[in-house]
Scaffold this motif. Sequence first.
Motif: not given
Length: 251
Positions: A132-144, A146-150, A193-197
Amino acid sequence: METTINVNLRIWRQRGPKEPGKLVDYRVENVSTGSSFLEMLDMLNQQLVEKGEEPVVFDSDCREGICGMCSLYINGHPHGPVQGITTCQLHMRKFHNEETITIEPWRSAAFPIVRDLMVDRNAFDKIQQAGGYVSFNCGGAQDANNLPISKEVADIAMDSATCIGCGACVAACKNGSAMLFVSAKVSQFALLPQGQVERARRARKMVARMDELGFGNCTNTGACAAECPKNVPLSNIARLNREFIKAKLKD
């Protein structure tokens, strides 16, 4: 205007996980209807301490409906008879003068009783640790923007992320299933998107760990969602089933 009431309590007392327990009767008088349920229990414990008796053991932490520690089964309902709130948000105005209130711990083989009303919910932590986590570095927080999600998908993910892991879903389920909890944790990442891998591995490992820890199977009665203090939707369970089937097909 606040008033006071007298309440009769039937509380489960048990000294340890391997010792027999029983319901014990207590009475608390002049309880303000503006006080919380946990404050009423604090009043009871103060009385017991003054009498030289052992106080009732129960869990609490933030008392703001965030931590999920206040896991009490009140009059046949996890967190009490009011929907959409935790025990610490339940106020005594919801009860009547001279009412008898039965208070028990969560009833589940996966949540063994530690003492009185406190149970060991480490099983949820073990499920989280399984994936129940994302184990890789997702980088800093982006502007909302800029994220490819509705926004619609983001809102669904946020609704899933509101789960506080209190265990009310398990306590409400006749089978002691943790499907609503696991599905909420899987959904909040599967939709982003961060959870897809790690999507397939996450569903596979969390479900496997849930089964290993002795939680029951889901029979879709919906009691879990009805009693969830954060109103986590039942649709998450359908999503978890889809994620798990896709993961198995990949294997």
